[in-house]
Scaffold this active site. Structure first.
Site, PDB file in Angstrom:
ATOM      1  N   SER A  94      -0.514  13.648 -16.485  1.00  0.00           N
ATOM      2  CA  SER A  94      -1.748  13.533 -17.278  1.00  0.00           C
ATOM      3  C   SER A  94      -1.903  14.764 -18.161  1.00  0.00           C
ATOM      4  O   SER A  94      -1.452  15.863 -17.809  1.00  0.00           O
ATOM      5  CB  SER A  94      -2.946  13.421 -16.337  1.00  0.00           C
ATOM      6  OG  SER A  94      -4.134  13.662 -17.057  1.00  0.00           O
ATOM      7  N   TYR A  98      -8.618  15.012  -9.404  1.00  0.00           N
ATOM      8  CA  TYR A  98      -7.602  14.318 -10.208  1.00  0.00           C
ATOM      9  C   TYR A  98      -6.597  15.324 -10.771  1.00  0.00           C
ATOM     10  O   TYR A  98      -5.374  15.166 -10.626  1.00  0.00           O
ATOM     11  CB  TYR A  98      -8.305  13.543 -11.341  1.00  0.00           C
ATOM     12  CG  TYR A  98      -7.372  12.707 -12.193  1.00  0.00           C
ATOM     13  CD1 TYR A  98      -6.841  11.514 -11.715  1.00  0.00           C
ATOM     14  CD2 TYR A  98      -7.023  13.128 -13.483  1.00  0.00           C
ATOM     15  CE1 TYR A  98      -5.973  10.758 -12.490  1.00  0.00           C
ATOM     16  CE2 TYR A  98      -6.166  12.372 -14.266  1.00  0.00           C
ATOM     17  CZ  TYR A  98      -5.648  11.186 -13.770  1.00  0.00           C
ATOM     18  OH  TYR A  98      -4.799  10.445 -14.538  1.00  0.00           O
ATOM     19  N   ASN A 103       0.858  -1.180   0.000  1.00  0.00           N
ATOM     20  CA  ASN A 103       0.000   0.000   0.000  1.00  0.00           C
ATOM     21  C   ASN A 103       0.903   1.242   0.000  1.00  0.00           C
ATOM     22  O   ASN A 103       1.561   1.541   0.985  1.00  0.00           O
ATOM     23  CB  ASN A 103      -0.886  -0.031   1.256  1.00  0.00           C
ATOM     24  CG  ASN A 103      -1.797   1.170   1.317  1.00  0.00           C
ATOM     25  OD1 ASN A 103      -1.674   2.108   0.513  1.00  0.00           O
ATOM     26  ND2 ASN A 103      -2.709   1.157   2.271  1.00  0.00           N
TER      27      ASN A 103
END
Ligand code: ZN
Length: 659
Positions: free
Chosen positions: A543, A556, A463
């Site tokens: 992105s 995001y 994690n």
């Protein structure tokens, strides 16, 4: 040592002489206490008609470089016995002529080059001949009273051959010894400091003679050792930082990056803790064959790592200058393994395969040195000059060259890719692996294990929002591979679209935790090792949203914008250390699990487009695939981008809002 002979299996192999040869060769190969990684060789003499229909006797001998454990009929080369016997009559024969004439005598010119011991096998008259480098036989011979040990144990039941260079010299010596002996009265032949031969007209008998002789040696050693133990010092820990420093300096001397792997086996650690470790570990290898894999000695690492390796290099250079003739060029002087007294044993290799070969050889060496010192008081290997002749023997060098795959851009490098159980992350991992890197994939998804297996990498389930877990995974990676050179921080999630005033707070926080903070923590704990890495590079996966955001995607987009700023600051901080940090902004990558055919057609419909039109909605009208991103990330991690840092690369087929 037990015979692995099994009637049922033996029948399965078939009745031909060669099939029988394959079966017992594999039995020898199945026991690492007899042979390791291409060591040892076997043969059978068979009458056969040649191309013109003339009946001749051929020696079917193991092809050079083959492994006995997995050998097939096609791995044996058939050489005309008369030709080999004629070669054995020569006064002198160069290695090159020996190989070319053995090849010229082959029944099938397309067969593998016959083992360098082909002539030795030919001069032994029995139908089947078996040769191994059994650990326990080497224990008996590699000590000051080696010759006496053999007589005490075997008496006249074996022929004893003093050490001579393998190949033609050994064939001459073996022939001489055989002429003096009554072959039907002996069980086998011991080669001082080298190994053992057994022979018989029956394949099972030849194999079982080997097992019998080696078992007698094992019992003899066990009895001598009884309850004796060697004095040891207290074990101290080894820090990952020391390991990454060691790897860096060894790589520099090797001339290309290598992995450095700490041996976790308790026997190796105990060996490093022996009181006289420095003396007994540097006297030479088990059998001369091993020098081409491990060099003659390991490096002994003192408190100053750089000085210790420099001393090793200095000693190696002196060893070369002392023994080399004028036409030889020195090989790289870097050690293949090192001992950190009271800490552990470390192996160096350009990939997992090379490490595993060195590890296997060293573990057998360690075991054998220990038992020899306990049983016979000391360990004495061949002289440095004889070992030099093997290390610089053209035929041994040829064996290595034929398997050398060096040349891939990331060979010897350690790469971490997060979020690589699928999609873009997996494509990055695959591309880096194809380019030679050893890849460790980190992901919360348990598929990471099987996915990384597919590309011969290693998967770790972790994690990445847990800082303590990140730190411990990074330390483990450095202990296993010696450092980090490439970090691809890709893990991320798409959060549900929502306008700012309607967004659930947990949506924002989750995106920040996974898409931004987890990357910051990963960088924080990797940077100390990247600074010790080899042309280190960080690539962050951003992105198109950073430059061309959309309404309803603040959680995001803001996280990815933060990631971009993290990249720029990291580039500023790390440039003085030679570590680069760049970010890639992919867009519209649809060949990932996220995009099911249904989701694709829904989205295409929303824009009034066909699926194909939707997938290529960019200026160049081209589809962006995850493999495109993987390939670009691999290039960004390598020398092409060697002078680029803090840059942002778009991979989107051209987007007018971005341009
Ligand atoms: Zn040998």
């Amino acid at each position: 040592m037990k015979s692995l002979w099994n009637d049922k299996d033996a029948k399965k192999y078939g009745k031909s002489l060669l099939a029988k040869r394959v079966y017992t060769s594999r039995l020898l190969g199945a026991n690492p206490n007899l042979v390791l990684h291409g060591g040892g060789n076997t043969s059978v003499k068979i009458k056969k008609k040649d191309f013109y229909g003339i009946s001749k006797e051929y020696l079917y001998v193991k092809g050079s470089g083959c492994d006995l454990a997995t050998i097939n009929e096609a791995d044996f080369s058939a050489c005309d016995m008369q030709d080999l016997l004629s070669l054995s009559l020569m006064e002198d024969l160069s290695d090159t002529n020996m190989v070319s004439q053995s090849r010229a005598s082959m029944l099938d010119p397309n067969s593998l080059t016959p083992s360098i011991e082909a002539i030795v096998h030919a001069v032994i008259p029995s139908k089947y001949v078996d040769h191994t480098h059994a650990d326990s036989i080497l224990s008996l011979t590699n000590c000051p009273n080696g010759r006496k040990n053999i007589s005490d144990l075997f008496g006249d039941s074996v022929i004893v051959v003093p050490y001579v260079m393998p190949g033609f010299d050994l064939a001459k010596e073996v022939k001489k010894q055989i002429q003096k002996s009554k072959l039907n009265k002996v069980e086998g032949m011991i080669l001082m400091n080298h190994g053992i031969f057994t022979f018989d007209d029956d394949h099972r008998s030849s194999y079982e003679k080997m097992i019998r002789l080696v078992s007698r040696a094992e019992r003899f050693i066990k009895k001598k050792i009884a309850k004796k133990k060697l004095p040891v010092s207290k074990l101290q820990g080894i820090s990952p930082n020391d390991l990454s420093q060691l790897r860096k300096v060894v790589s520099e001397w090797r001339g290309h990056p290598v992995l450095a792997s700490l041996d976790n086996d308790i026997k190796s650690t105990e060996f490093a803790c022996l009181k006289n470790i420095k003396s007994i570990s540097t006297r030479g290898p088990l059998t001369p064959d091993h020098v081409i894999r491990t060099k003659r000695t390991p490096a002994i690492i003192g408190s100053n790592i750089v000085d210790s390796i420099d001393k090793y290099v200095d000693d190696y250079t002196k060893y070369f200058n002392r023994h080399a003739s004028s036409n030889l060029t020195m090989l790289d002087p870097a050690p293949r393994w090192a001992i950190l007294p009271n800490k552990g044993v470390v192996y160096f290799g350009k990939n997992d395969k090379e490490i595993s070969i060195i590890r296997d050889i060293v573990r057998h060496t360690i075991k054998t040195i220990k038992q020899t010192v306990l049983a016979f008081g000391s360990w004495k290997a061949l002289s440095a000059s004889k070992l030099f002749d093997i290390e610089y023997w053209e035929l041994e060098q040829a064996k290595l060259k034929s398997k050398d795959t060096h040349g891939l851009p990331h060979e010897g490098k350690v790469a971490i890719v997060t979020g690589s159980a699928a999609g873009i992350g997996f494509a990055c991992a695959e591309s880096l692996s194809n380019d030679g890197a050893t890849v460790i994939g980190l992901d919360l998804n348990p598929d990471i294990i099987s996915q990384m297996n597919k590309i011969k990498g290693n998967g770790v389930i972790v994690n990445l929002t847990n800082e303590a877990k990140i730190k411990s995974v990074i330390d483990d990676i450095v202990r296993s591979y010696g450092g980090i050179d490439i970090l691809v921080s890709n893990a991320g999630i798409f959060t549900a679209g929502a306008y700012i005033d309607k967004m659930d707070q947990s949506n924002w926080e989750k995106s920040m935790a996974v898409n931004l903070t987890s990357h910051q923590m990963l960088l924080k704990h990797s940077i100390p090792f990247l600074k010790e890495g080899l042309n280190s590079s960080i690539v962050l996966v951003g992105s198109r949203n950073v430059m061309a955001p959309g309404a309803g995607a603040s959680s995001y987009s803001c996280a990815k914008a933060g990631l971009t700023q993290l990249c720029r600051v990291a580039a500023l901080e790390l440039a003085p250390h030679g570590v680069r940090c760049n970010i890639i902004h992919p867009d519209a990558v649809f060949d990932t699990k996220l995009w099911t055919p249904e989701a694709l057609s829904r989205s295409a419909e929303r824009y009034g487009l066909t699926i194909d039109e939707y997938k290529t909605r960019n200026l160049m009208k081209t589809e962006i695939k995850s493999a495109d991103v993987g390939n670009m990330v691999s290039v960004m991690s390598g020398n092409v981008f060697g002078k680029t840092t803090g840059s942002q690369i778009s991979l989107d087929g051209g987007n007018d809002r971005v341009i």
